[in-house]
Each structure stands twice: as structure tokens, then as C-alpha cells.
Design a protein around this motif. Structure first.
Motif, mmCIF file in Angstrom:
data_model
loop_
_atom_site.group_PDB
_atom_site.id
_atom_site.type_symbol
_atom_site.label_atom_id
_atom_site.label_comp_id
_atom_site.label_asym_id
_atom_site.label_seq_id
_atom_site.Cartn_x
_atom_site.Cartn_y
_atom_site.Cartn_z
ATOM 1 N N ALA B 24 0.787 -1.186 -0.008
ATOM 2 C CA ALA B 24 -0.069 0.120 0.147
ATOM 3 C C ALA B 24 0.828 1.155 -0.104
ATOM 4 O O ALA B 24 2.142 1.037 0.397
ATOM 5 C CB ALA B 24 -1.011 -0.035 1.139
ATOM 6 N N SER B 28 -0.358 5.437 4.075
ATOM 7 C CA SER B 28 -1.836 4.845 4.151
ATOM 8 C C SER B 28 -1.726 4.390 5.903
ATOM 9 O O SER B 28 -0.806 4.066 6.427
ATOM 10 C CB SER B 28 -1.951 3.475 3.515
ATOM 11 O OG SER B 28 -1.590 3.718 2.199
ATOM 12 N N THR B 29 -3.012 4.258 6.143
ATOM 13 C CA THR B 29 -3.431 3.651 7.620
ATOM 14 C C THR B 29 -3.721 2.061 7.424
ATOM 15 O O THR B 29 -3.705 1.631 6.148
ATOM 16 C CB THR B 29 -4.670 4.080 8.084
ATOM 17 O OG1 THR B 29 -5.641 3.929 7.251
ATOM 18 C CG2 THR B 29 -4.419 5.577 8.402
ATOM 19 N N ASP B 32 -6.765 1.501 5.501
ATOM 20 C CA ASP B 32 -6.743 1.742 4.142
ATOM 21 C C ASP B 32 -6.084 0.572 3.332
ATOM 22 O O ASP B 32 -6.559 -0.006 2.337
ATOM 23 C CB ASP B 32 -5.694 2.809 3.600
ATOM 24 C CG ASP B 32 -6.159 4.142 4.061
ATOM 25 O OD1 ASP B 32 -7.378 4.823 4.304
ATOM 26 O OD2 ASP B 32 -5.287 5.334 4.340
ATOM 27 N N ARG B 35 -8.477 -2.222 3.325
ATOM 28 C CA ARG B 35 -9.740 -2.044 2.163
ATOM 29 C C ARG B 35 -9.315 -2.175 0.957
ATOM 30 O O ARG B 35 -10.172 -2.702 0.015
ATOM 31 C CB ARG B 35 -10.394 -0.458 2.274
ATOM 32 C CG ARG B 35 -11.164 -0.374 3.747
ATOM 33 C CD ARG B 35 -12.046 0.843 3.811
ATOM 34 N NE ARG B 35 -12.954 0.629 5.175
ATOM 35 C CZ ARG B 35 -13.326 1.778 5.627
ATOM 36 N NH1 ARG B 35 -13.481 2.956 5.032
ATOM 37 N NH2 ARG B 35 -14.285 1.372 6.658
ATOM 38 N N ARG B 36 -8.021 -1.813 0.756
ATOM 39 C CA ARG B 36 -7.338 -2.205 -0.764
ATOM 40 C C ARG B 36 -7.507 -3.619 -1.023
ATOM 41 O O ARG B 36 -7.604 -4.141 -2.072
ATOM 42 C CB ARG B 36 -5.945 -1.771 -0.643
ATOM 43 C CG ARG B 36 -5.791 -0.455 -0.930
ATOM 44 C CD ARG B 36 -4.282 0.063 -0.812
ATOM 45 N NE ARG B 36 -3.388 -0.531 -1.943
ATOM 46 C CZ ARG B 36 -2.957 0.122 -2.810
ATOM 47 N NH1 ARG B 36 -3.236 1.409 -3.060
ATOM 48 N NH2 ARG B 36 -2.260 -0.070 -3.852
ATOM 49 N N GLU B 48 -13.403 9.378 6.052
ATOM 50 C CA GLU B 48 -12.919 9.842 5.109
ATOM 51 C C GLU B 48 -12.236 11.408 5.080
ATOM 52 O O GLU B 48 -11.354 11.896 5.007
ATOM 53 C CB GLU B 48 -13.020 9.660 3.799
ATOM 54 C CG GLU B 48 -13.067 8.142 3.603
ATOM 55 C CD GLU B 48 -14.376 7.176 3.829
ATOM 56 O OE1 GLU B 48 -15.076 7.851 4.730
ATOM 57 O OE2 GLU B 48 -14.277 5.933 3.657
ATOM 58 N N CYS B 73 -7.840 2.525 12.030
ATOM 59 C CA CYS B 73 -8.165 3.728 11.225
ATOM 60 C C CYS B 73 -7.080 4.817 11.523
ATOM 61 O O CYS B 73 -7.048 5.680 10.534
ATOM 62 C CB CYS B 73 -9.222 4.362 11.740
ATOM 63 S SG CYS B 73 -9.305 4.709 13.651
ATOM 64 N N GLU B 76 -0.666 4.206 10.861
ATOM 65 C CA GLU B 76 0.166 4.377 9.644
ATOM 66 C C GLU B 76 0.940 2.969 9.639
ATOM 67 O O GLU B 76 1.394 2.652 10.406
ATOM 68 C CB GLU B 76 1.003 5.563 9.683
ATOM 69 C CG GLU B 76 0.933 6.449 8.507
ATOM 70 C CD GLU B 76 1.738 7.500 8.432
ATOM 71 O OE1 GLU B 76 3.011 7.332 8.074
ATOM 72 O OE2 GLU B 76 1.348 8.791 8.666
ATOM 73 N N ASP B 264 -16.837 12.315 -1.431
ATOM 74 C CA ASP B 264 -15.741 12.262 -2.230
ATOM 75 C C ASP B 264 -15.831 13.315 -3.309
ATOM 76 O O ASP B 264 -15.010 13.287 -4.363
ATOM 77 C CB ASP B 264 -15.695 10.828 -2.991
ATOM 78 C CG ASP B 264 -16.997 10.561 -3.715
ATOM 79 O OD1 ASP B 264 -17.815 11.459 -3.629
ATOM 80 O OD2 ASP B 264 -16.964 9.534 -4.440
#
Ligand SMILES: Cc1cc2nc3c(=O)[nH]c(=O)nc-3n(C[C@H](O)[C@H](O)[C@H](O)COP(=O)(O)O)c2cc1C
Ligand code: SF4
Ligand code: SF4
Ligand code: FES
Ligand code: FES
Lengths: 595, 286
Positions: B24, B28-29, B32, B35-36, B48, B73, B76, B264
């Protein structure tokens, strides 16, 4: 129209902050105001750290913080009123509604309830100006009471009686507190070879000359000739571990902060001392304040920080004034300020007063408190060494930890590391209270056992049943542990924790259900409320303990579940430890009916 | 000649999640990164468009070397991080956090994903008994636009962030009090119309529990006419000023019943002002 401050409130704030500069920050509007900028957002943010001192000023002078006074503070410091209210309402010593201007906070915590506090509170139960509260850090002279007296200096009375409390509230008759040396049995007996407490009781805490005559400032002078790097090396070699509860090696913190390239760094002395059963830092601050000033200065020199903050709990008015006097004397003598002793190194100390919140002893909550925010702990990482006070690299150490630096710099880290045990070097100041004949602080070289310490305190009154070691965030040790050496490693291996050095002894007449319930209430009361596991978990833990006290036999698995989620998923050490004492009481059969 | 890259190039960091090697972008956390990989991680206080406050603790994961669980959340990622989202310990903790939460607040209006997680972790709403203390309190209706039912408030801090630094910079509300008794409040609990509130509705838009609600929705729910399945959502641009905020008009029976903005959307990040949010009466002035 927002409510305005009355003249007394305005005067109190102006005395602290100086008169307002313009119409923008609460002064008289002039034509010029529309044409100039006053600091803008940066100027405003820069003043936020004065929020707590300003709230304290009003609380001290007026007795409660009115809407008008709050508005004026907010105008002066550019803080949103909702934010300021959020901060004020976080602290139990700040009142946001009108109440009596003379309030007694009577301690009903563990040591005091075993010394008659419950009876006193019953006798005073019809008085609205008598509040109950957690440990006041006076456990060796339990029961204790702390008085907030508007317009006067706040006071402590310990040991307190019903009539002594009435005398203060109604007649303003306050007995002078006993000097620490007299209420400290080890010093009364003229003990030799003390290290951290070497000067307590011998030195005049208000006199720099007396401090100098007792070896004061030898360590700083030596440090200044050694250079910062060498000081850090000595501290590392000493293997000194923090005395505030987490037992983290001091040298590693100092090294990390020293290595940070940031221009601004801070040294913070944690004098919040609110762990129930802890009162050693109070004795040290009252008895030898210059030692802390000197040690903080050395810390600043070693890590490259120009400012130190001394954060002291609000219930220690005597310790605070003795520390403040020491700071002023040191400043006058050029031992604080620019270019100390001609070394080119400058350092000064700011004092901040907590306002009744145990959680502010947690290092990151303490930073937020100083910065003018609610005392809510931060998720780590980042650690204070990277981003601490005001987001800058920060060394934070406990009072007792810092005083050890003087011996380390003077005698050398190696010599220091040769004392105590392998992982617990040096001495430890233990706080003995509860059912012992001579409660007080006792300094011993690491390695002394629980039994030895109890014996030093004159032995147990009645038949020993259990000792709460480490405070409310500690655990109970039973009779089979009297030989346990009270070192960091031995207590850890025994599944306990030394914490801040609390030893509260209890005899077989003790009502342990009542005691554990008080611990449960303490954690429910003092949770900052930020994270779900702790905010709700401490409430559910207390409810479960109440059912247990009422005879429910089936609370074990619920308490265990709550304990697990609090220690696994809370943000800070408070939630992690909130179940330890309860769980250990259950395990050792002190509560839960399996004894 | 080198081309100027668009956006900051980000190094890829590799880590393992549930035994799988994944990568990632740096910064990113853990969330993140999960979720990827389409790994479902429950979140309540995370959004977000807001700074993570990591207070709800439902997103906890196991990280090798950490004594406690870690909030995905806000943590990092770092090279070589070993993350477990599927362990017994993680599941137990998430279940218990939900159980603690539901024992203290009214969660009847949480969204579908949250209900899904609560089912997944077999959350027992009665785990702590019917006598468990809650934050139940009187509903606050002080104007024609908002309803605040703090008996449903989980203290996710989202409304405070949206009102303050993360969006509106109005700072009308903050968390007040301490511990179980803390709650969202104006200064001295001043009624909202007398506070600094500008009625942008951004707090209402981010509230995950229905504690904050537009009065239109509240009234329709009260009379039993609120029906999301009968609502259409039309995206348009706000007519009031030149910023160009996207609006989503939620329409039921040919009436606008709620206005939101897509999270978004790069102009609004989901936030609006009072005009875009509530100034739709003229559309319906037939
Ligand atoms: C809930 C909580 C309360 C604490 N209270 C104190 C305190 O009153 N005094 C203190 O020195 N450390 C306290 N600590 C520990 C500090 O967070 C920090 O570890 C310590 O100040 C570091 O100093 P040391 O390394 O010299 O011990 C507390 C920690 C927690 C989690
Ligand atoms: S564990 Fe408790 S005290 Fe610590 S942050 Fe969470 S709620 Fe606050
Ligand atoms: S009112 Fe809603 S958004 Fe605000 S803290 Fe409570 S649950 Fe979160
Ligand atoms: S002063 Fe009362 S228990 Fe410590
Ligand atoms: S979503 Fe991570 S703690 Fe709330």
C-alpha cells in the motif's frame, strides 16, 4: 448579547494576562481596531495554553466560573466558548455553576475510608459544601480534606476531623500542616544513607543557601563541564527506570529527545501524583524543591530543551508554593534564565496546576492539559520523544525519577547501576499506608521485600491479610508474597506491578468488598470518557461489582470480559489497568466469595 | 527532460495482513491497506473527510509486537508490519466493544453496514443486563432545522470535528463533562440558536447514530412517513454562489426531504453551508 464579566472577574483575568490590547481581545474598541491585525490565528493559538491558568484564576478568586467570566477569558485568549466549557467541565476542581465559595473535598478513598472518613462524611452529610473525592495524596495522615477557599489560598487539613472541617468552612480556622519531616517516620528516626530523600527534613526547602550548603547545584555544575552528550550517557549507564508507574528506562527517552533535530524541545516534570495511595512526590516537592529545579535544568541541558514545565496536581497547594519559591530563588541567583552559570545554556521553568483529574497524570493527557485542551490521552505512537508537548520532542519524567539524576551525574552512572538489583537500580521511595503502625514514605535500596517494608512501617495493625501494591492500578499481594522483593522484575514476574510505589496494607478486619467497590468507582469517575471500552467498561465493571456486593454469585465471566476488552482496546494505560486490582482481588479470593 | 509528475509519488510499503503479503502507498493507514484488499473492518468514528480520533475502538486489529490491539483507522503502515484482522482476540474485542456501546446508547438508527457488523459479531444487546446505565435523556428540539437526541450519541467526536477544524471552523459544540457523563454540548448547554451555530448541518451529516437529525426527517419518522426506499437521490449543483458545491437532493413523494453532498466530492468533501443544506424551499414553492 453574550453575558459580560463583572468587574471582579475582569480584574482577576487582567491581573493574570495583563490588560487587553484592543477591542479585538476584550478591551475598549477604538477606531484603529478596524485597521490593524492582532496576531491572527497564530497569535490566538499561541495563547491557548493560558486557558487553564485563566480558569483557575477565576475559580480561585471568585469560587466558580460564570458565563460572563468564561466569555471574557475566551475573548482574551481567542478560544471558542464551547471549547472552554468543555475544558472547564472536565476538571472536578473547577465549578461551572454557582456554588459555595468555600468547599471541602473530603477524601473517601481507600486509606481514608479505613481511617474514619466514612464516619466524618456521614456526620457532615447535610452540608452542600462538603464534597467527597478521590485520594488527596495525604494517605500517611489519613483521613484528609482539601479546601477550596475563594479569595484565599487553598488548604489541606490532614488528619482531618469533623470539627476541624467545620472550623475551616465556618470559622476560617486552619491549622498549619505538619512539616513533612515530622510526618515522615524514616526522617524522624534520623535515617542515614538516603539518596532521593537525602536532604528532605535537613535542608530548609525555602532557602537556596541552605540547598547549596547541602550539596545543591554540584550536579548541575558537573553536568555543564561534562557536556550534554556525556550526561545522557551517564543516565543511560545508570539503568534508571521511571518512577511514575511505567518503569521505562530514562536514558532511552533522553537519548531519543537529544537526537531530535527540532529547535524547540521540552522537559516536563510530572508532579500530578494522583494514583490512590501515592504521596512520595508531595513529600519530595515540599521537602526539597530545589533538587527538582536542578534536575529539570540538567535534563534541559542534556536533551537541548530551553523550557521546562512542572505540572502539579491542584490538591497540593503547599508543595506548589514551595516549588514556585524555589523557581524564583533560582531565577534570582541566575540558576534559571539565560546563560546559566556563564555556560551559554538557557533554561526556565513554568508551573502548571492540574485541576482535579487523575487522568492528567498520563503523559499525553498532561500535554493536552498544559496546551489548554481537555485532558484526554493521545493514541501512541507518536511517542512524547517524537511529538510531545506542543507537538515537540519532549522528555517527561516523574519527580522521583528526576531527583535520581543528581546522584547519577555526581557519582556516575556506573556507580548508580551498581546499587539495587539488576533491572531495578538505585533506591525506591515507597508509600506505606493503611493498616500499618507508622505510615509514611520509606526510601530503600531496591531489593527489600514486601515484608521488610511493612516491618519498617512498624508492622501491620492486626493480622495481615493483603497489601494493595501499585495503587488502584495495582494488584493485591497476599501473605504468601511477603518475601517478594519489590523490584520491577520480581513484581512483574509475580504478575503484579510496582506502579508508583504504593503499599497499602490491610488487616483481616477489612471490608474488601467495600474497598474494591471504591476502586471500581474511582475508575468510573476518573475515566476521561474518550474511548468506548473504558468509558462504558468502567461503568459496567462498577455495576457488576455492586451486584457482587449485593450477593450475585455470577459476575466472574462478565468482569473478565470487561477486563479483557478494556486492556486490549482502550486508548491509554488507564483503561488498560482499570481492571487489574479488581481481577487480582477476585483471583486471590478477597472478593467473589471463593475465599 | 523529465515529465513533472502529477500528485506526489508515493513509495509502496509492504506488509502482511492475515498472512497475505500486500503493498500500500506510504502514509496509508492499516485500514486503507485492509480496504485495498477488500477486507471488511468495522468503523464508527472514522470518516474519510475527518481527522481520525480513534475513540470508538471497533476497528481494532492485532499488530505483531504490540501488547494491545491497535486502531487500524489511525495507525500508519510501516514496512514489514504484520497485521491480523481475523483472530479470535480481534473478534472478541470488537464484539465486546459493540456490546458495551449498545448497552449504553440507543442504536436503533445506525446504518446498514453497522447492523451488518453487529450481526456478524453476534452482538448480544442484553449482555450487560437491562439495568445497565445508559445516556438516555430528553430530546433537544430548539429550532426548525435540527433535532439532537443525545441518548443516541456514541461520542464519536465527528460532529465536533465537522463543526470545528475539519470543516466549518465554527466551534459551536465540544465534548463537555468527563467519563460516562461526558456529552456534546454548547457552552453551558446554551440553546443552539443562541450559540455560535451557523446551521450548516455538517454535524448532522456526519453523525453515525441518528443522534443528530434534520427536523424534516425527525418529523416524518414521528408520523411514520419516512421511507428511504421511496426516496430518489438527484445530484445537482447548488444555485447560490460560485463555489459549485454538489448537492444530493433526497426526494420522497416529489418533496425534497434532505440535502447532502457526496463525501468524495473535491469541492465540498461532503460539507455544505446553510444555504445549500436548507435553502430549498423555493424549489418546492409551487
Ligand atoms: C492513568 C495514568 C496516570 C498516571 N499518573 C501519573 C502520575 O500521577 N505521575 C507520574 O509521574 N506518572 C504518571 N503516569 C505515568 C506517565 O504516563 C509517564 O509514564 C511518566 O510520567 C513518565 O515518567 P517516568 O518515566 O519518570 O516514570 C500515569 C500513567 C497513567 C496511564
Ligand atoms: S482508556 Fe479511559 S482514560 Fe484512557 S483514553 Fe480511553 S477513556 Fe480516556
Ligand atoms: S452527536 Fe453524533 S456525531 Fe456527534 S459525537 Fe454523538 S454520535 Fe458522534
Ligand atoms: S489521601 Fe485519602 S486515600 Fe490517599
Ligand atoms: S474507527 Fe477506528 S477507533 Fe473508531
Amino acid at each position: 448579547m453574550p453575558q459580560a464579566a463583572n468587574p471582579a472577574e475582569r480584574a482577576a483575568i487582567d491581573a493574570l494576562l495583563g490588560p487587553p490590547a484592543s477591542g479585538w481581545d476584550g478591551g475598549t474598541r477604538t477606531d484603529l481596531d478596524g485597521h490593524v491585525a492582532f496576531g491572527g490565528l497564530h497569535g490566538a493559538a499561541a495563547d491557548r495554553h493560558l486557558l487553564l491558568p485563566a480558569l483557575w484564576e477565576i475559580q480561585d478568586q471568585i469560587g466558580h466560573i460564570s458565563k460572563g467570566a468564561m466569555n471574557y477569558i475566551c475573548e482574551r485568549l481567542s478560544v471558542p466558548p464551547a471549547d472552554a466549557y468543555g475544558v472547564a467541565s472536565f476538571y472536578s476542581l473547577l465549578a461551572t455553576s454557582d456554588r459555595s465559595s468555600r468547599i471541602a473535598h473530603v477524601c473517601d478513598d481507600i486509606a481514608c475510608r479505613n481511617a474514619g472518613a466514612t464516619e466524618i462524611l456521614e456526620e457532615l452529610s447535610d452540608r452542600a459544601d462538603v464534597h467527597t473525592g478521590p485520594c488527596l495524596g495525604q494517605c500517611e495522615r489519613a483521613p484528609a480534606a482539601f479546601f477550596q477557599l475563594a479569595g484565599q489560598r487553598d488548604r489541606v487539613v490532614a488528619p482531618a476531623t469533623t470539627s476541624a472541617i467545620q472550623d475551616v468552612l465556618d470559622l476560617n480556622r486552619v491549622a498549619e500542616p505538619t512539616p513533612v519531616a515530622e510526618s515522615t517516620p524514616q526522617l524522624r528516626n534520623g535515617a542515614q544513607d538516603l539518596s532521593v530523600m537525602a536532604r528532605v527534613g535537613r535542608v530548609d526547602p525555602l532557602s537556596l543557601d541552605s540547598y547549596l550548603a547541602h550539596g545543591g547545584y554540584i550536579a548541575l555544575r558537573r553536568a555543564l563541564t561534562m557536556g550534554p552528550q556525556a550526561v545522557v550517557t551517564e543516565v543511560k549507564e545508570s539503568k534508571l527506570r521511571g518512577r511514575g508507574g511505567a518503569a521505562f528506562p530514562m536514558g532511552i527517552k533522553w537519548e531519543a529527545v537529544a537526537a531530535e533535530p527540532a529547535a524547540d524541545k521540552y522537559v516536563v516534570c510530572n508532579a500530578d501524583e494522583s494514583e490512590p495511595g501515592t504521596f512520595k512526590d508531595r513529600v519530595l516537592i515540599e521537602g526539597d524543591p530545589f533538587a527538582i529545579v536542578e534536575a529539570m535544568t540538567i535534563a534541559g541541558y542534556a536533551v537541548g530543551a530551553g523550557t521546562g514545565y512542572f505540572y502539579i496536581r491542584g490538591e497540593y497547594p503547599d508543595a506548589q508554593s514551595s516549588f514556585e519559591e524555589a523557581v524564583q530563588s533560582a531565577r534570582r541567583a541566575g540558576l534559571l534564565g539565560a546563560d546559566i552559570e556563564g555556560s551559554g545554556f538557557g533554561f526556565d521553568i513554568e508551573v502548571r496546576r492540574g485541576a482535579g483529574a487523575y487522568i492528567c497524570g498520563e503523559e499525553t493527557a498532561l500535554f493536552n492539559s498544559i496546551e489548554g485542551f481537555r485532558g484526554e490521552p493521545r493514541q501512541k505512537p507518536p511517542f512524547p520523544t517524537q511529538a510531545g508537548l506542543f507537538g515537540k520532542p519532549t522528555v517527561i519524567n516523574n519527580v522521583e525519577t528526576l531527583i535520581n539524576v543528581l546522584a547519577i551525574v555526581t557519582a556516575g552512572g556506573d556507580t548508580f547501576a551498581g546499587t539495587g538489583s539488576a533491572e531495578s537500580t538505585g533506591t525506591k521511595v515507597f508509600c506505606l499506608s493503611g493498616h500499618v503502625h507508622r505510615p509514611g514514605v520509606y526510601e530503600v535500596e531496591f531489593g527489600a521485600s514486601l515484608g521488610e517494608l511493612l516491618a519498617m512501617a512498624g508492622g501491620v495493625v492486626g493480622d495481615f491479610k493483603a497489601a494493595l501494591v501499585g495503587g488502584a492500578a495495582g494488584s493485591f499481594l497476599m501473605g504468601d508474597r511477603l518475601d517478594l522483593p519489590l523490584t520491577f522484575e520480581a513484581t512483574r514476574n509475580a504478575g503484579a506491578s510496582l506502579g508508583s510505589g504504593v503499599i497499602m496494607a490491610f488487616n483481616s478486619d477489612t471490608d474488601f468488598v467495600d474497598l474494591v467497590l471504591r476502586i471500581g468507582a474511582f475508575f468510573r469517575d476518573e475515566s476521561c470518557g474518550q474511548c468506548v471500552p473504558c468509558r462504558v467498561g468502567t461503568m459496567r465493571q462498577e455495576e457488576s461489582l455492586l451486584r457482587l456486593a449485593a450477593g450475585s454469585g455470577d459476575e466472574g465471566s462478565l468482569l473478565a470480559d470487561v477486563a479483557q476488552v478494556m486492556s486490549d482496546s482502550s486508548i491509554c494505560g488507564f483503561g488498560h489497568a482499570a481492571s487489574w486490582a479488581v481481577q487480582s482481588a477476585l483471583r486471590s479470593g478477597l472478593i467473589g466469595g471463593s475465599s | 527532460m523529465t515529465a513533472v509528475p502529477l500528485g506526489e509519488p508515493r513509495r509502496l510499503v509492504s506488509l502482511t495482513i492475515d498472512g497475505q503479503e500486500v503493498t500500500a502507498p506510504e502514509g496509508s493507514t492499516v485500514l486503507d491497506a485492509c480496504r485495498r484488499q477488500d477486507i471488511d473492518v468495522p468503523t464508527l468514528c472514522y470518516l474519510e473527510n475527518l481527522t481520525p480520533v480513534n475513540t470508538c475502538r471497533v476497528c481494532m486489529v492485532e499488530v505483531e509486537g504490540s501488547r494491545t490491539l491497535v486502531p487500524s483507522c489511525s495507525r500508519e503502515i510501516t514496512e514489514g508490519l504484520e497485521v491480523r484482522t481475523d483472530s479470535e482476540r480481534v473478534a472478541t474485542s470488537r464484539k465486546l466493544v459493540f456490546e458495551l456501546l449498545v448497552s449504553s446508547i440507543d442504536m436503533s438508527l445506525v446504518d446498514a453496514p453497522t447492523l451488518g457488523w453487529m450481526n456478524h459479531y453476534e452482538v448480544d444487546a442484553e449482555r450487560f443486563g437491562s439495568a445497565a446505565k445508559t445516556v438516555d435523556q430528553e430530546v433537544k428540539i430548539q429550532d426548525d432545522l435540527y433535532v439532537r437526541d443525545y441518548g443516541k450519541c456514541m461520542l464519536c467526536y465527528k460532529c465536533v470535528e465537522a463543526c470545528g477544524e475539519d470543516a466549518q471552523n465554527t466551534f459551536a459544540i465540544a465534548v463537555a463533562g468527563r467519563g460516562f457523563d461526558s456529552g456534546i454540548s454548547t457552552e453551558f448547554d446554551t440553546p443552539l440558536p443562541e450559540s455560535a451555530c451557523v446551521y450548516c448541518g455538517n454535524c448532522v451529516a456526519v453523525c453515525p447514530t441518528g443522534a443528530l437529525m434534520f427536523k424534516t426527517e425527525y418529523d416524518m419518522r414521528a408520523e411514520g412517513s419516512w421511507d428511504e426506499s421511496a426516496q430518489s437521490v438527484t445530484t445537482t449543483i447548488c444555485p447560490y454562489c460560485g463555489v459549485g458545491c454538489n448537492l444530493e437532493l433526497h426526494v420522497q413523494d416529489n418533496e425534497i426531504v434532505k440535502v447532502t453532498s457526496p463525501i468524495d466530492h473535491d469541492v465540498t468533501s461532503g460539507h455544505l453551508c446553510i444555504k445549500g443544506r436548507f435553502g430549498y424551499e423555493h424549489v418546492q414553492n409551487r
